[in-house]
Motif scaffolding. Sequence first.
Motif, short mmCIF file in Angstrom:
data_model
loop_
_atom_site.label_atom_id
_atom_site.label_comp_id
_atom_site.label_asym_id
_atom_site.label_seq_id
_atom_site.Cartn_x
_atom_site.Cartn_y
_atom_site.Cartn_z
N GLY A 23 0.89 -1.07 0.23
CA GLY A 23 0.01 -0.08 0.18
C GLY A 23 0.89 1.13 0.06
N SER A 24 0.32 2.41 0.65
CA SER A 24 1.07 3.54 0.52
C SER A 24 0.69 4.43 1.87
CB SER A 24 0.69 4.35 -0.59
OG SER A 24 1.35 5.65 -0.45
N PRO A 25 1.59 4.82 2.69
CA PRO A 25 1.38 5.69 3.61
C PRO A 25 1.05 7.00 3.32
CG PRO A 25 3.67 5.45 3.81
CD PRO A 25 3.16 4.61 2.75
N GLY A 26 1.29 7.27 1.98
CA GLY A 26 0.66 8.65 1.40
C GLY A 26 1.85 9.65 1.34
N LEU A 27 3.46 9.06 1.41
CA LEU A 27 4.28 9.82 1.38
C LEU A 27 4.65 10.22 -0.20
CD1 LEU A 27 6.46 8.66 4.54
CD2 LEU A 27 5.08 10.72 4.18
N SER A 57 -4.42 0.55 -0.46
CA SER A 57 -4.47 2.01 -0.38
C SER A 57 -5.30 2.75 -1.35
CB SER A 57 -3.13 2.55 -0.40
OG SER A 57 -2.32 2.46 0.90
N ASN A 84 -4.77 6.82 -0.88
CA ASN A 84 -3.46 7.34 -0.97
C ASN A 84 -2.73 6.87 -2.40
OD1 ASN A 84 -3.32 8.63 1.28
ND2 ASN A 84 -2.39 6.48 2.50
N ILE A 112 8.10 16.86 1.97
CA ILE A 112 6.93 16.39 2.60
C ILE A 112 6.93 14.62 2.28
CG2 ILE A 112 5.55 18.33 2.93
CD1 ILE A 112 4.17 17.48 0.37
N LYS A 113 7.88 14.26 1.62
CA LYS A 113 7.84 12.75 1.19
C LYS A 113 8.65 12.33 2.32
CE LYS A 113 7.82 13.03 -3.74
NZ LYS A 113 8.22 12.85 -5.05
N LYS A 115 6.00 15.52 6.37
CA LYS A 115 4.76 15.07 6.13
C LYS A 115 3.97 15.49 7.54
CE LYS A 115 1.25 13.83 3.89
NZ LYS A 115 1.04 12.38 3.25
N THR A 121 1.18 10.18 8.24
CA THR A 121 0.50 9.60 7.01
C THR A 121 -0.83 10.24 6.38
OG1 THR A 121 -0.77 8.34 8.56
CG2 THR A 121 1.18 7.37 7.62
N SER A 122 -1.11 10.01 5.17
CA SER A 122 -2.49 10.47 4.70
C SER A 122 -3.20 8.96 4.41
CB SER A 122 -2.56 11.13 3.52
OG SER A 122 -1.61 10.48 2.60
N PRO A 123 -4.52 9.13 4.40
CA PRO A 123 -5.56 10.39 4.73
C PRO A 123 -5.48 10.74 6.00
CG PRO A 123 -6.81 8.39 4.42
CD PRO A 123 -5.46 7.98 4.11
N VAL A 144 -3.62 2.91 8.88
CA VAL A 144 -3.63 3.73 7.44
C VAL A 144 -4.70 2.92 6.72
CG1 VAL A 144 -2.85 4.49 5.39
CG2 VAL A 144 -1.40 4.64 7.66
N PHE A 145 -4.52 1.73 6.37
CA PHE A 145 -5.37 0.77 5.59
C PHE A 145 -6.96 0.60 6.04
CE2 PHE A 145 -1.48 -1.87 4.40
CZ PHE A 145 -0.93 -0.68 3.53
N GLU A 195 -8.51 4.17 5.17
CA GLU A 195 -8.57 4.24 3.51
C GLU A 195 -9.84 3.23 3.15
OE1 GLU A 195 -5.18 4.81 1.06
OE2 GLU A 195 -4.16 3.43 2.56
#
Lengths: 520, 520
Positions: A386-390, A417, A420, B21-22, B27, B144-146, B166-167, B170
């Motif tokens: 997935g992705s933490p959004g970074l 994700s 994200n 922010i990566k 972030k 992390t996002s979102p 995070v997941f 999401e």
Amino acid sequence: MINQSLLNPKSIVVIGGSNDIKKPGGKILKNIIDGSFKGELFVVNQKETSVQGITCQRSVNELGNIDLAILSIPARFCPEIMHTLADDKETRAFIILSAGFAEAGDEGKQLETEIVDIVNSVNACLIGPNCIGVLNANYRGVFTSPTPPLEPQGCDLISSSGSTAVFIMEAGIPLGLKFSSVFSVGNSAQVGVEEVLEYMDLNHDPLMHSGIKLLYLESVSDPKKLLKHASSLIKKGVRIAAIKAGSTKAGSRAAASHTGALTNSDVVVRALFRKAGIVYCSSREELLSVASVFNYKELKGKNIAVITHAGGSAVMLTDSLSAGGLLVPAIEGPDADKLLSFLHPGSSVGNPIDFLATGTAEQLGIIIDYCEQKFDQIDAMVVVFGSPGLFDVANVYNVLSEKLEVCSKPIFPVLPSVINARREIQGFLETGHINFPDEVVLGRALVAIYNTPAPQTIDEPEQAVDFNRIRKIIDSASDGFLSPEEVAALLDGTGIPRVTEHTITRASNVGHQFDCYLAS
Amino acid sequence: MINQSLLNPKSIVVIGGSNDIKKPGGKILKNIIDGSFKGELFVVNQKETSVQGITCQRSVNELGNIDLAILSIPARFCPEIMHTLADDKETRAFIILSAGFAEAGDEGKQLETEIVDIVNSVNACLIGPNCIGVLNANYRGVFTSPTPPLEPQGCDLISSSGSTAVFIMEAGIPLGLKFSSVFSVGNSAQVGVEEVLEYMDLNHDPLMHSGIKLLYLESVSDPKKLLKHASSLIKKGVRIAAIKAGSTKAGSRAAASHTGALTNSDVVVRALFRKAGIVYCSSREELLSVASVFNYKELKGKNIAVITHAGGSAVMLTDSLSAGGLLVPAIEGPDADKLLSFLHPGSSVGNPIDFLATGTAEQLGIIIDYCEQKFDQIDAMVVVFGSPGLFDVANVYNVLSEKLEVCSKPIFPVLPSVINARREIQGFLETGHINFPDEVVLGRALVAIYNTPAPQTIDEPEQAVDFNRIRKIIDSASDGFLSPEEVAALLDGTGIPRVTEHTITRASNVGHQFDCYLAS
């Protein structure tokens, strides 16, 4: 029964075709036009002269010969028009969208008998009534949306519920699932799910036709036909998953009210599915996740490598796999140590192979190569990424897409994700692959498939039941009791196999009989 | 341990805050800024003078007093900086995002002990290390996002896995699920899931705090604490669902490798959850569907009315409910007949209540009113309403939204047309409600909740185990055997309750003893 007039008509007429695309007769016409049907398209509507740009006839009498007629008019008007089409216009396929037949009471039942008789009188095909239609590469004959992009190797979907067919497509399209054809059989007045499957079996061409069939049934009205053609198709390499709804007493009452389905014992249905090799599903989600697995290479063993940068998902996935009899075996030895040297400190390769939140696309490629080439005990891989959004993970999904093409072992991608990495997942789906958003839903699908046995051989000639012999034995049992010999004869008469038996009447016989037993 | 410096800091410093922010340090700073944190915000970064518009300090020594420090720097630099903050800057809360502690080997373990000692020495709070941070109404302290829109009555999520948190967000946001706070406890060096729950229990205010807690655990390190505070919260009206991953042998090996979790027997965990009243879940999807049900009115009985225009979904839902012990009881009588008169011909009200593909918003309103007011045996409703793509269904969903506000019985909406009715579903979610896209996933969540008992009363004073007495009995049993009286004394010594016993030594005693038994 199903024929080329239905599957590949040279001409179609929509009876009740309309300018109002909020009505079935308008929407189905629009779908056929939008789908670029290559044959001739006609509309019959008493009230219009032109419908959606097509010159409109007031009556079927004004038409020439027509292969397929789609009827979207009140039930009571159907028989007369079908008579004309069948007898005078050589129409050999009918799709009736209209409700108001057998599901609507005695009068409707009579109407349904009438139209079936008309269709059978000219050896034609009838789909419905009370259905959403048929969708295949040749025409989009459904009144619903979405009409998914069709691919020859997409899934064939055969459903006794039109709305369920729609909801299955709606849930499947976002996963990346493709379709090849959709048959909504409605009341199954002439053609039911079993008959569609029969046709597909008898005409199966692995190069031309889809290797995946999905079924939704509320009753199995011809279990023998289902067993015969499902297992035959599966032996030809086709994979089949099915929902048989109405598995509980309350559900079966609900099914009876919905499509007039007869009650089938769930135990019997499950046994039938196992014998045929059909994967039993209980929900749209299960059907779709099993179908998604079917789209990947076949799982040929029970040893799974779980590859991830997200430990939690790997743990839940491992639980679901091993609870269902699949294994996530430990990976050790010099090759494992070598692999570890390519990964960031803190990674683990013991399986799950966890290459941490900082894991790279290049590392994923190396891990997959090791599982493909070095770890012989591994039969398949699941990659959870997935992705933490970074940062963008498209490079990771590109590696995954490439490896999916070249690896001989199946790889199942869990890309969780959905927010994200929405764009990157979309890119991955566009390479033709399918995503599993939830690792446990995938795990359970793999387990369901793994635990469905291959179809049993049912090719041996069926032994006829010897009714005369049975009747004679029963009639001769005046007091209701049978001797051991008579019981054996009764079983033999039905063809039920039994172990060799000997009757002992004296203690001194035991030794001798035991010798017989060993010799037999 | 958890304190106001963590939950409602007046000042925050991000150590390792960055313009990139990566990176986590960049972030998390952006999230805090975007979240309009109302207190003072500082950044320490040796290489910058200004970060994301905030003047940057080269060292913590240059700071004034700080409530909360968020560390995003290599593990080995943490202790010294934390010493300064704890001793000189009155910092009483720390969030350490960095990995490289106990999960990374012996050296890391030592570092982790060191930082815990620093934190404990000033009675401060430590979240992490190796976590994504903390998110609540006061600040968005995650990298992390979102970052979901937060609502006081949204779910509190406490997770030992950052990526899983995070997941979960999401997957939950598209369903319409809201959050109130998120705690990622990482290595749980000082504060684990149990400690967060303990704080929430001891400080629970039903008007201010969320009534829904969602947990993801890989081990239960303090079962007594979990039991005590989970059951206490549930008795206060809070509802709790939890995933305890690592339930199988292979999964537990995976968990050990992921977060160093100790093995807990799944049987014991399930028993603990039942005793506490926690709904046991095995996947993110299950956790989220249970959480979604928690957002609706409480199910107080087992009788469900299934209301639909789509028969197939109703049959599958009925199967899943009744397979799990819930009922879809037949609805009959004069009121049922009256209701039927409002519906289109062919509809059925026997339950499922099927008002057909042509069913209207107005009819849905009438059906819901009948279930709410006339059908006393009905405890809850599920409404399944999708779209074949012919017309807008917003008016139907508007009726549903209105009825959700006024009805006293719970109503669970299944809106499966995620493509055809995407816009209308979005509108429905914007009224603050949650959607269940798959009817069977909802059915199973209802079953899981219904079959989780209320927490057992554990308020009685615990009986102390009399170790001396037990030791004495065991020591006196030189041959390893105990008399019935000694067995009874042993059980009494441990506080294990037993039924009244009498020892019979002579047949003539039986009658007398039996009288005693009856009298006792």
